[in-house]
Scaffold this active site. Structure first.
Site, short mmCIF file in Angstrom:
data_model
loop_
_atom_site.label_atom_id
_atom_site.label_comp_id
_atom_site.label_asym_id
_atom_site.label_seq_id
_atom_site.Cartn_x
_atom_site.Cartn_y
_atom_site.Cartn_z
CD GLU A 24 89.62 -22.53 -26.07
OE1 GLU A 24 88.40 -22.30 -26.07
OE2 GLU A 24 90.12 -23.56 -25.58
CG ASP B 276 69.45 -43.70 -46.46
OD1 ASP B 276 69.29 -44.90 -46.19
OD2 ASP B 276 70.46 -43.25 -47.03
NE ARG C 299 75.09 -42.56 -47.32
CZ ARG C 299 73.79 -42.86 -47.38
NH1 ARG C 299 72.91 -41.89 -47.45
NH2 ARG C 299 73.40 -44.11 -47.38
N PRO D 101 80.88 -24.73 -33.47
CG PRO D 101 81.69 -25.32 -31.36
CD PRO D 101 82.08 -24.65 -32.64
#
Ligand SMILES: C[S@@+](CC[C@H](N)C(=O)[O-])C[C@H]1O[C@@H](n2cnc3c(N)ncnc32)[C@H](O)[C@@H]1O
Length: 247
Positions: free
Chosen positions: A116, A169, A154, A89
């Site tokens: 953690e 896109d 992709r 994160p």
């Protein structure tokens, strides 16, 4: 390109690699994904990969040593100096520009954290880059790894059924960097709601114009930052600006 994924849950990847349109890229090894079970590099009867945090507190921390041993095995199996990426994160947020860079590169070693997180000494000495999927906390890096692999696969030539489809896109700077327009399919009327008549007109220029103005309107409403970026990059025409003034 080759991605080596270090994980405690390689079985999570099997259905992902075998499903959907990106399957082609993985089966042909256009995007060559190799899975490494971290526990195989742990020692002792319990093959321990984590331990309690120094300083106390909740949760467990991934041991540096099994990760280092596994990484050494991966590096010995590769003949390039692939970057070592840890999903976290705290990492740099993954976006379209990043995916484009990865999709044009030779691959990477992807480390999926659990618990953690990872002993910081391993991060400091072995990790080249930390990547985040967004400002939220997952239970592990596997979903982030799959997100990166899917987005990279992709973009590979021949993977999508229609070669042009990813060009249109959202976020594609080669087009305009704007969000995608809405899409409709059969029936022409559903629950009293009709498909916009422009899309049924069979008139290519009219359809293209409708799609363009929809992209502009949706981007203006949901992501004005992308509109500003498109403007700064000179990707908006005078007709685009005229239309935006009508909103
Ligand atoms: C429970 S999380 C650890 C969260 C960490 N203690 C924190 O608060 O930043 C376990 C693992 O999931 C992965 N992970 C969690 N959230 C992520 C995110 N937003 N992007 C990428 N990976 C993530 C990382 O590999 C992380 O080591």
């Amino acid at each position: 390109m080759r991605f080596d994924v270090v994980t405690l849950f390689p079985e999570l990847f099997a259905p992902f690699l075998a499903a959907g349109v990106t399957r082609r890229a993985f089966e042909t090894r256009q995007v060559d994904v190799r899975l490494w079970q971290l526990r195989d590099y742990a020692e002792g009867n319990y093959r321990r990969v984590d331990d309690r945090p120094f300083g106390g507190g909740p949760g467990m921390v991934m041991l540096a040593e099994p990760l280092a041993r596994c990484l050494a095995a991966v590096k010995a199996d590769r003949d390039d100096a692939a970057p070592v990426v840890l999903f976290s994160p705290i990492g740099e947020r993954l976006d379209h520009a990043g995916v484009e860079r990865w999709s044009a590169g030779a691959g990477a070693v992807l480390l999926c954290g659990r618990y953690e997180g990872v002993d910081q000494r391993f991060v400091d000495t072995e990790v080249d880059l930390q990547l985040s999927l967004g400002d939220f906390v997952l239970s592990g890096g596997e979903i982030a790894a799959m997100a990166l692999l899917d987005a990279v696969a992709r973009l590979q030539p021949g993977v999508l059924n229609d070669a042009g489809s990813h060009q249109e896109d959202s976020f594609n700077p080669a087009l305009d960097g704007l969000l995608d327009c809405p899409h409709y399919t059969r029936p022409e009327e559903w629950n009293g709601l009709k498909v916009p008549e422009e899309l049924l007109s069979g008139h290519h220029a009219r359809i293209a114009d409708w799609r363009r103005t929809q992209r502009l309107a949706i981007t203006a409403r949901h992501r004005p930052d992308l509109l500003s970026a498109a403007r700064a990059a000179g990707r908006l025409t005078r007709a685009d600006e005229d239309f935006l003034r009508t909103l």
